[in-house]
Motif scaffolding. Structure first.
Motif: not given
Length: 386
Positions: A185-193, A217-221, A228-229
């Motif tokens: 899930i980290q990869t698509p989140l980074a791409i969206i950002q 952006q706040m939702d992505i964060q 991470k949690k």
């Protein structure tokens, strides 16, 4: 039985006396045991108890008396036979004591025999119970249970071994799935950002679009933090934090307070009575302190004071609140929602609780009422067992 035997002896003695009178014609008397005398007429036979003074014992003794009348050789005789009655109370007491002794000895024997036998029969069960108490999903070794001659225990052993092996397989699959999802899930989140950054930097956007993009952006964060949690919880469950260092929590808290001051959060006040050091993974120590402070900031107005106090083995964080929690025992449950509140507690306190379980620390919460402005204090305390 005693009475019957006594009466049989009386009739036997009476028969011998009658036979002697018939054959010899001599009247024998031995008072008070035997008394014979001639009478004019026959009367009814009488069998009764009577008391007779015994000069040798200087007391009255109980006798059983047979008084009968016989016609012998054309003469009428009154034959009286007496015999001393055995004191049945003494015999009864002896019988009772003997039986009680036998029952007690039998009970003791059977008790210890059955106890030893039961311990022998149940030993595999209790041994297996101890093994099950120590069973861990993270262990690579299969569970090893003791064999038993009891059919039910043997079947139970087989079913437990089958169940634990299946649970381990399911657990490993779930753990692998969680790790894969958290990683992927980290990869698509980074791409969206990255794409959102490109839109902001390369295109002219309106204020409304800017607000919408900022919200995205706040939702992505939030998704990143949640990911991470989840990864942290999974690693703790998998015992992946094996690094141990002497972490100075006093310095760590001071650093965190400085970091929050840069974000214009100035209502944190720290009082350290003595320097607090704990042996644990530095990464988990950072998460522990950050989550506790962030939770206090999240539910406290900027004008209200947040107090942090430490001593040689305790960390205490206190923030203001209007009312006590309805179910404080569920505070450390993941995503717990108090009453009708839309906002849940998230994963922060659940991670704090998981870290405390991992190292054997003791987390507690209490609410302290106050009359000042109707506010009380939510007090979180971590006791670090040395």
């Amino acid at each position: 039985m005693l009475k019957k035997e006594v009466e049989e002896a009386l009739y036997s003695a009476e028969a011998r006396v009658s036979n002697a009178l018939k054959n010899e014609g001599v009247i024998y008397s031995l008072p008070p045991v035997t008394e014979n005398k001639k009478v004019d007429a026959l009367k009814q036979e009488v069998l009764k108890d009577t008391l007779i003074y015994d000069p040798s014992q200087d007391e009255m003794e109980l006798f059983r008396e047979l008084s009968t009348y016989k016609k012998i050789n054309e003469e009428y005789y009154h034959i009286t036979i007496r015999t001393l009655v055995v004191e049945s109370e003494d015999i009864l007491l002896a019988i009772v004591i003997s039986n009680i002794s036998i029952f007690v000895l039998a009970f003791i024997f059977l008790f210890y025999y059955n106890t030893s036998r039961n311990l022998e029969l149940w030993k595999p069960f209790f041994d297996n119970l101890e093994v099950m108490k120590k069973f861990s999903l993270t262990s690579k070794e299969p569970i090893r249970l003791a064999d038993s001659d009891v059919l039910e225990f043997s079947d139970l052993k087989s079913q437990i071994e089958l169940l634990t092996s299946k649970v381990k397989v399911d657990y490993e699959g779930l753990k692998q799935f969680t790790e894969n999802v958290s990683h992927e899930i980290q990869t698509p989140l980074a791409i969206i950002q990255a794409k959102i950054d490109n839109i902001i930097n390369e295109h002219a956007i309106s204020d409304k679009q800017f607000d919408q993009i900022t919200s995205i952006q706040m939702d992505i964060q939030r998704l990143k933090q949640l990911n991470k949690k989840i990864i942290t919880l999974t690693k703790i469950d998998n015992n992946q934090f094996v690094k141990l260092e002497n972490v100075n929590l006093t310095e760590l808290i001071n650093k965190k307070i400085e970091d929050f001051k840069e974000l214009e959060i100035n209502n944190l006040f720290y009082n350290s009575e003595t320097e607090l050091s704990v042996v644990m993974d530095p990464f988990l120590a950072d998460i522990l302190v950050s989550n506790l402070i962030s939770n206090a900031i999240r539910y406290t107005n900027r004008e209200e004071r947040i107090a942090i106090i430490t001593n040689d083995n305790t960390l205490l964080i206190s923030n203001s609140g209007k009312q006590e929690l309805i179910q404080p025992e569920k505070l450390f449950v993941r995503l717990y929602r108090e009453g009708n509140h839309k906002q849940s507690s998230g994963l922060g306190l659940a991670i704090v609780n998981k870290i405390c379980e991992y190292y054997g620390f003791t987390p507690t919460y209490r609410f302290q009422s106050s009359i000042r402005n109707g506010f009380g204090q939510h007090i979180f305390q971590i006791k670090f067992n040395k």
